[in-house]
Scaffold this motif. Structure first.
Motif, PDB file in Angstrom:
ATOM      1  N   PRO A 120     -34.473 -13.246 -34.680  1.00 54.11           N
ATOM      2  CA  PRO A 120     -33.552 -12.430 -33.874  1.00 54.11           C
ATOM      3  C   PRO A 120     -32.112 -12.847 -34.117  1.00 54.11           C
ATOM      4  CG  PRO A 120     -34.513 -14.164 -32.535  1.00 54.11           C
ATOM      5  CD  PRO A 120     -35.154 -14.269 -33.892  1.00 54.11           C
ATOM      6  N   GLY A 121     -31.167 -11.914 -33.942  1.00 55.52           N
ATOM      7  CA  GLY A 121     -29.746 -12.260 -34.004  1.00 55.52           C
ATOM      8  C   GLY A 121     -29.303 -12.800 -32.652  1.00 55.52           C
ATOM      9  N   LEU A 122     -28.249 -13.604 -32.667  1.00 56.72           N
ATOM     10  CA  LEU A 122     -27.746 -14.169 -31.410  1.00 56.72           C
ATOM     11  C   LEU A 122     -27.355 -13.060 -30.432  1.00 56.72           C
ATOM     12  CD1 LEU A 122     -26.810 -16.550 -29.679  1.00 56.72           C
ATOM     13  CD2 LEU A 122     -24.663 -16.548 -30.962  1.00 56.72           C
ATOM     14  N   ALA A 123     -26.661 -12.040 -30.959  1.00 56.74           N
ATOM     15  CA  ALA A 123     -26.224 -10.955 -30.078  1.00 56.74           C
ATOM     16  C   ALA A 123     -27.420 -10.220 -29.472  1.00 56.74           C
ATOM     17  CB  ALA A 123     -25.328  -9.986 -30.846  1.00 56.74           C
ATOM     18  N   ASP A 124     -28.479  -9.983 -30.289  1.00 56.35           N
ATOM     19  CA  ASP A 124     -29.693  -9.326 -29.755  1.00 56.35           C
ATOM     20  C   ASP A 124     -30.221 -10.103 -28.567  1.00 56.35           C
ATOM     21  OD1 ASP A 124     -29.647  -7.742 -31.918  1.00 56.35           O
ATOM     22  OD2 ASP A 124     -31.294  -8.758 -33.005  1.00 56.35           O
ATOM     23  N   VAL A 125     -30.330 -11.422 -28.778  1.00 59.87           N
ATOM     24  CA  VAL A 125     -30.927 -12.268 -27.752  1.00 59.87           C
ATOM     25  C   VAL A 125     -30.113 -12.168 -26.463  1.00 59.87           C
ATOM     26  CG1 VAL A 125     -31.354 -14.667 -27.083  1.00 59.87           C
ATOM     27  CG2 VAL A 125     -32.017 -13.875 -29.359  1.00 59.87           C
ATOM     28  N   VAL A 126     -28.808 -12.363 -26.586  1.00 59.96           N
ATOM     29  CA  VAL A 126     -27.964 -12.408 -25.393  1.00 59.96           C
ATOM     30  C   VAL A 126     -27.943 -11.055 -24.695  1.00 59.96           C
ATOM     31  CG1 VAL A 126     -25.614 -12.741 -24.570  1.00 59.96           C
ATOM     32  CG2 VAL A 126     -26.546 -14.270 -26.307  1.00 59.96           C
ATOM     33  N   GLU A 127     -27.728  -9.994 -25.479  1.00 58.05           N
ATOM     34  CA  GLU A 127     -27.602  -8.674 -24.863  1.00 58.05           C
ATOM     35  C   GLU A 127     -28.913  -8.230 -24.221  1.00 58.05           C
ATOM     36  OE1 GLU A 127     -25.875  -6.485 -28.118  1.00 58.05           O
ATOM     37  OE2 GLU A 127     -24.048  -7.696 -27.982  1.00 58.05           O
ATOM     38  N   THR A 128     -30.021  -8.522 -24.889  1.00 55.15           N
ATOM     39  CA  THR A 128     -31.324  -8.135 -24.334  1.00 55.15           C
ATOM     40  C   THR A 128     -31.628  -8.925 -23.066  1.00 55.15           C
ATOM     41  OG1 THR A 128     -32.057  -7.765 -26.590  1.00 55.15           O
ATOM     42  CG2 THR A 128     -33.752  -7.798 -24.894  1.00 55.15           C
ATOM     43  N   LEU A 129     -31.348 -10.212 -23.126  1.00 53.71           N
ATOM     44  CA  LEU A 129     -31.684 -11.073 -21.998  1.00 53.71           C
ATOM     45  C   LEU A 129     -30.850 -10.756 -20.757  1.00 53.71           C
ATOM     46  CD1 LEU A 129     -33.888 -13.157 -22.007  1.00 53.71           C
ATOM     47  CD2 LEU A 129     -32.220 -14.906 -22.597  1.00 53.71           C
ATOM     48  N   ARG A 130     -29.621 -10.292 -20.978  1.00 54.07           N
ATOM     49  CA  ARG A 130     -28.777  -9.954 -19.833  1.00 54.07           C
ATOM     50  C   ARG A 130     -29.309  -8.756 -19.062  1.00 54.07           C
ATOM     51  NH1 ARG A 130     -22.716 -11.398 -20.189  1.00 54.07           N
ATOM     52  NH2 ARG A 130     -22.286  -9.222 -20.564  1.00 54.07           N
TER      53      ARG A 130
END
Ligand code: ZN
Lengths: 527, 337
Positions: free
Chosen positions: A97-107
C-alpha cells in the motif's frame, strides 16, 4: 510506504541530529505529494486514528502462530508492534500500500473495518514496512524526531529559512499541499493573514564581554524563571505557543481565557503559589518555583485541581502584532510604548507587564544580577533600545545574563558510552554526594569539559572500572568533579531525593580526595 | 542389532557429543584424543585435541588460528569421502555455514544420525550449499529458532549500506562482521552489488581473508585500515570485528556510520544495545523458516536440538509428531555472528 518505512527504520537508530536532518531532508526531496505531506504529519504528531486500537493488533498477532510460540516471541522481542511485524505470515501476493492510501483510508474507516484493512496491508509489506505501518497507526513512532526538527529538515530540504516555515506552520493542514507547492514547486507562500500563527521568537546571546556596552543604549528587565511563550489571538482564534513553536494551548486553558484581545505578545509563562501570603494581590506576589510550573508542562489536558493548585499567568515582554499591525519593524523602545498601552487597555490580572529595571550604570546592572538568585529570577535581559524584532539570535542586539550557577563537589560513580562521534568514549557521567558513608547519585552530565579532558576522563574510566553493565561502567569512587548547576529541587524519582537543573562539569578535581566531596545535607540546603 | 537405540551410540557428555563405538567427540568443548570438527568458529573448533578429523578447509582455518595447537594430528576428510572408525561410518557433507563447514553423517548398526553443526539454507557465494541427508536422527542447531527470525534477502541489506554511503559521503561506513565467514561473505555481496573500490580491513580480518582468497574466493581489492589518514576514509567502507566497532580503534575514522552484519540485527532492542546505527540483517545461521523446512526435508522421526532457542523448535517439532528434545550442551553460546 516503503520509503517511509525505510526512513523510520533509519531514524530509530540514528543518534546524531545532523544525520537525522540529512535523512529527513533527503526523504522530503525525493518523495512525491501527498505521501511526504502525510509523513510530515506523522512525524510532527498531527495524525491520529481513534479507531485503530492496540487490541486489534494483538488479536492479529495471536492469529499468526500458536500461543507458546507467540509468548516466546513476544518475550524475546519485547514490543508488540515489532513482534507482530516479524511474526506476520503473508497471504498471497498483495501489492504494497502507499502511505497516502493507508492514511486516507484509515481516517474514514469505522472501528469494525480497521482489522481487515490492516491485515490486507500487512500482507503487502515486508517486515520493516509492517513495523512502520503498525507504529504509524497506533501513534507511537518514538523515533527521537521533534516537530521542530522535522520543520528544520523541511527548511534544509528546500533551502528555506525555518523561521519562514514556522510563520505559516499553524495555518496549513495535512497533507500540506500548499506548503509543498510553495517550498518545492515555486508557488506562492500560503497566506496566513487573519490566522493566529506562530511567529519565530527573537532570541538572546549569553553575555560574555560587557565592558564596551553603554547602559544608556539598553533596556534592562528580569529574565523570569518560567518558560518563554507566545500568545497569539486573531480573528477569534487563540493559541499559546512554546519556544519551539509547538501549540500548547490545550494545557493552559487559564491563559487562553485571559487572551481576550487581538494581537501577538511575547512573554514568560509562570504559575502562582495560591498558598503564598501575598497571593491576595496577584500583581505583587512572586511566582511559584520552576518546579511548580513543571507540574503543568507536557500535558495534553489539565484537571480542575491542577488549575487551582498551580494557576498560570504571563508576564509580557514584547508585542509583535497589535491587531493586524505588524510591529516587529518598530524599535524596541517604540514597541515598549505600544506594549504598555496594550496591556493597560486589556487590563487582565493574568497578563502582567514585565517591569523595566532602573540601571543607569554597570554597577547597578551587576548589583541586580547578584540579587537574581535570592529573588527567584533566572537572571537579567539586556535589550538594545533600537532593536527591531528579528527572528533567531542576532549578534549584539539582545543579551541574557544568567544568575551565577550553584556548585558542588561530587564523586564520579558511573560512566556511560556516548553516542555518534563519542561512541568510543565514556562521556556521560553520573556523580553522587555522601549520605552517611554511602554515595547517592545526584545528577548526570555530559558536557563542560574539553576534548582533551574527555580523552583523559575516558582513559581514567577504563583504568578504574570495577563493574560493567552493557554500555555502563561503574568506577572506583575516587574522582571528584566540581559540578555547576542552575538550581536543584526535590524529586521523588531519584534515590537521593534531589535533581539538578542544567548540571555540567565545571572542573575536574584530580587533586581532591573523594572523602572531601560534598554531603547531601549541603545540597538539600540549596533547594 | 536389534534394540539398538540412537542414544546408545551417540551421547551428550560434558565434553560434547560423543560417538561411543568410534570414541569420537563432535566439536568437543574440552581437549580429547579424537575429535571431528564441523567448522572453524571458536565455539566449535577448539585447540589442543589429539587427532582432528575435519574438511581440509576447516583444518586450514584451525591452522591459521591456532598454529601448532590446532591438532596433534590433522586428518583431512573431504566432502563425500567416508571413513570407518570402530564400526561407524563417518562422512562430511556441506552445511552452507562458512568455508569448510560440514554436517557429520554417522552410520552404525543400520541407523543414520546427522549432526548439522551450524548451517543455513540460503545461497552463500563463499561456500557450497547445505545438502539435506535423510536420517533417523537429526541433530540441529537452533540459534534463530523463533518465528520472529526470518532473514530478509541479503542483496537488499547491501543495497541499504550502499545507499547510506551515497547519502553520507563525508563519513566512513564501519561494518562489524565476524572474522570467519561473515566478513568474507559480506565482502563478496558488496562486490556483487557492483562496489569495486578498495575495502579497508581491521588487522584482525586480514589473515582469514587471505585464506579465503587462497581457496579461490575472489574478494577484490582489500587494504589495511592501519596507517592511513583519517580524511582518506570519507566515503569508504571499512570492515572490523564486532568487538572493535565502538572501541578506541574506531577513532581513526571520520564520524563513522556504524553498521553491523548479523542475524541478531533483526530485533531492534539487540541492535540498539550494540549502538549500531545501520543494522544489516545478514546471517550465517538458518532462520525459522529454514530450520523448519530442513526438519521436514530430512524427515527424521527424531530430532535433537543443541544450542540456541531450543524450546521453540522442540515445541514446533512435537506438534508435528516428531520426537524432539533439547540436548543443552555446555559451552555453546549464541555465536557473535
Ligand atoms: Zn558457526
Amino acid at each position: 510506504m516503503k520509503a517511509f518505512a525505510a526512513l523510520l527504520d533509519r531514524l530509530v537508530y540514528t543518534p546524531s541530529r545532523n544525520a537525522k536532518l540529512r535523512l529527513l531532508a533527503d526523504y522530503f526531496r525525493r518523495t512525491p505529494d501527498p505521501d511526504r505531506g502525510w509523513a510530515l504529519a506523522a512525524l510532527t504528531g498531527s495524525l491520529n486514528f481513534p479507531n485503530a486500537k492496540a487490541g486489534a493488533i494483538r488479536e492479529l498477532a495471536r492469529e499468526q502462530t500458536d500461543e507458546v510460540l507467540f509468548a516466546l516471541s513476544y518475550d524475546y522481542v519485547g514490543d508488540l508492534a515489532e513482534t507482530t511485524a516479524l511474526l506476520w505470515q503473508t497471504q498471497g501476493d498483495a501489492e504494497p500500500p502507499g502511505l497516502a492510501d493507508v492514511v486516507e483510508t484509515l481516517r474514514q474507516a469505522g472501528r469494525t473495518e480497521v482489522r481487515g484493512l490492516v491485515a490486507g496491508w500487512l500482507d503487502g509489506l515486508d517486515a520493516t514496512g509492517r513495523w512502520a505501518l503498525l507504529k504509524l497507526i497506533t501513534g507511537g513512532l518514538r523515533i527521537g524526531v521533534s516537530a521542530r526538527l522535522a520543520r528544520v529538515a523541511l527548511g534544509q530540504a528546500f533551502d528555506t529559512a525555518v523561521e519562514e516555515i514556522e510563520e505559516i506552520w499553524h495555518a496549513v493542514d495535512p497533507p500540506y499541499g500548499a506548503l509543498f507547492a510553495w517550498l518545492a514547486d515555486g508557488a506562492g507562500k500560503p497566506d496566513v493573514a487573519g490566522r493566529p500563527t506562530f511567529r519565530p521568537f527573537m532570541l538572546a546571546h549569553p553575555l560574555e564581554e560587557r565592558a564596551d556596552l553603554d547602559p544608556a543604549d539598553w533596556l534592562v528587565e528580569w529574565k523570569w524563571d518560567g518558560i518563554r511563550v507566545q500568545l497569539a489571538a486573531r480573528g477569534g482564534e487563540r493559541r499559546l505557543y512554546s519556544r519551539t513553536g509547538d501549540d500548547i494551548s490545550g494545557a493552559f486553558p487559564d491563559v487562553l481565557a485571559a487572551m481576550d484581545f487581538d494581537g501577538v505578545l511575547d512573554g514568560e509563562l509562570l504559575v502562582r503559589d495560591p498558598a503564598s501570603p501575598d497571593s491576595s494581590d496577584p500583581g505583587s506576589a512572586d511566582p511559584a518555583s520552576f518546579n511548580a510550573l513543571q507540574q503543568r508542562l507536557n500535558r495534553k489536558t489539565v484537571s480542575k485541581k491542577m488549575l487551582a493548585a498551580h494557576p498560570a499567568y504571563v508576564v509580557a515582554y514584547d508585542i509583535l502584532f497589535d491587531g493586524a499591525a505588524d510591529l516587529r519593524v518598530l524599535t524596541l523602545e517604540d514597541r515598549r510604548g505600544r506594549l504598555e498601552a496594550f496591556v493597560a487597555r486589556h487590563d487582565h490580572p493574568d497578563i502582567e507587564l514585565s517591569a523595566l529595571l532602573d540601571a543607569p550604570d554597570w554597577e547597578s546592572v551587576a548589583a541586580l544580577q547578584a540579587e537574581a538568585r535570592r529573588l527567584g529570577r533566572e537572571g537579567l535581559m539586556l535589550k538594545r533600545r533600537d532593536s527591531l524584532y528579528e527572528p533567531g539570535r542576532k549578534t549584539g542586539l539582545w543579551f541574557k545574563w544568567k544568575r551565577d550557577p550553584l556548585t558542588a563537589d561530587a564523586v564520579l560513580m558511573y560512566a556511560q558510552r556516548g553516542h555518534g562521534r563519542r561512541s568510543s568514549f565514556y562521556s556521560d557521567y553520573t556523580f553522587g554526594v555522601w549520605r552517611g558513608g554511602e554515595l547517592v547519585p545526584v545528577g548526570k552530565a555530559y558536557f563542560g569539559f574539553t576534548d582533551a579532558e574527555l580523552a583523559q576522563l575516558d582513559k581514567w574510566v577504563r583504568n578504574h572500572t570495577v563493574n560493567r553493565f552493557g554500555p555502563v561502567r561503574e568506577v572506583e569512587k575516587r574522582l571528584v568533579f566540581e559540578v555547576a548547576f542552575d538550581s536543584i529541587h526535590t524529586s521523588p524519582r531519584h534515590k537521593s531525593g534531589l535533581a539538578m537543573r542544567f548540571p555540567r562539569i565545571a572542573r575536574i578535581r584530580w587533586d581532591k580526595p573523594a572523602a572531601e566531596a560534598d554531603r547531601i545535607e549541603a545540597l538539600e540546603a540549596m533547594v | 542389532m536389534a534394540g539398538l537405540r540412537p542414544e546408545d551410540w551417540l551421547k551428550a557428555t560434558e565434553r560434547g557429543l560423543w560417538c561411543a563405538p568410534a570414541d569420537l567427540y563432535i566439536d568437543p568443548v574440552r581437549a580429547v584424543e579424537r575429535a571431528v570438527v564441523t567448522h572453524g568458529h571458536a565455539d566449535h573448533a577448539r585447540p589442543g585435541n589429539g587427532r582432528v578429523l575435519a574438511t581440509p578447509e576447516t583444518l586450514a582455518i584451525m591452522q591459521a588460528r591456532y598454529g601448532d595447537a590446532a591438532a596433534r594430528q590433522a586428518q583431512p576428510l573431504a566432502y563425500g569421502e567416508t571413513l570407518d572408525l570402530g564400526g561407524v561410518t563417518v562422512r562430511l557433507v556441506p552445511a552452507g555455514h562458512v568455508l569448510g563447514s560440514a554436517q557429520v553423517v554417522l552410520e552404525h548398526g543400520g541407523q543414520r544420525i546427522v549432526v548439522s553443526g551450524d548451517y543455513k539454507r540460503r545461497r552463500d557465494p563463499t561456500c557450497p550449499a547445505f545438502e539435506p541427508v535423510a536420517c533417523d536422527v537429526f541433530v540441529t542447531e537452533a540459534t534463530f529458532a523463533l518465528p520472529v527470525f526470518r532473514h530478509p534477502d541479503d542483496a537488499g541489506e547491501i543495497a541499504s549500506l550502499l545507499a547510506s554511503v551515497a547519502l553520507f559521503p563525508e563519513r566512513a561506513h564501519l561494518v562489524g562482521a565476524y572474522g570467519l565467514g561473515k566478513a568474507q561473505r559480506t565482502i563478496r555481496l558488496i562486490r556483487e552489488a557492483g562496489w569495486d573500490r578498495p575495502l579497508y580491513l581491521h588487522g584482525a580480518l586480514q589473515a582469514l581473508c587471505d585464506l579465503y582468497e587462497a581457496h579461490g574466493i575472489d574478494l577484490g581489492p582489500l587494504e589495511p585500515a592501519a596507517g592511513r589518514d583519517r580524511a582518506a576514509f570519507a566515503g569508504e567502507i571499512v570492515l572490523a570485528p564486532p568487538g572493535s566497532l565502538s572501541d578506541r580503534w574506531s577513532r581513526r575514522l571520520p564520524d563513522p556510520v556504524t553498521a553491523m552484519a548479523s542475524g541478531w540485527m533483526r530485533v531492534r532492542q539487540r541492535a540498539k544495545q550494540r549502538g549500531v546505527e545501520l543494522p544489516l540483517i545478514i546471517s550465517d545461521h538458518a532462520d525459522w523458516d529454514e530450520l523448519t523446512a530442513t526438519l521436514e526435508e530430512v524427515g527424521a522421526p527424531e530430532v535433537w536440538v543443541t544450542h540456541g532457542r531450543e524450546e521453540a523448535l522442540v515445541h514446533w517439532a512435537a506438534r508435528r509428531g516428531i520426537r524432539a528434545r533439547a540436548l543443552s550442551l555446555i559451552g555453546r553460546e549464541d555465536e557473535d555472528e
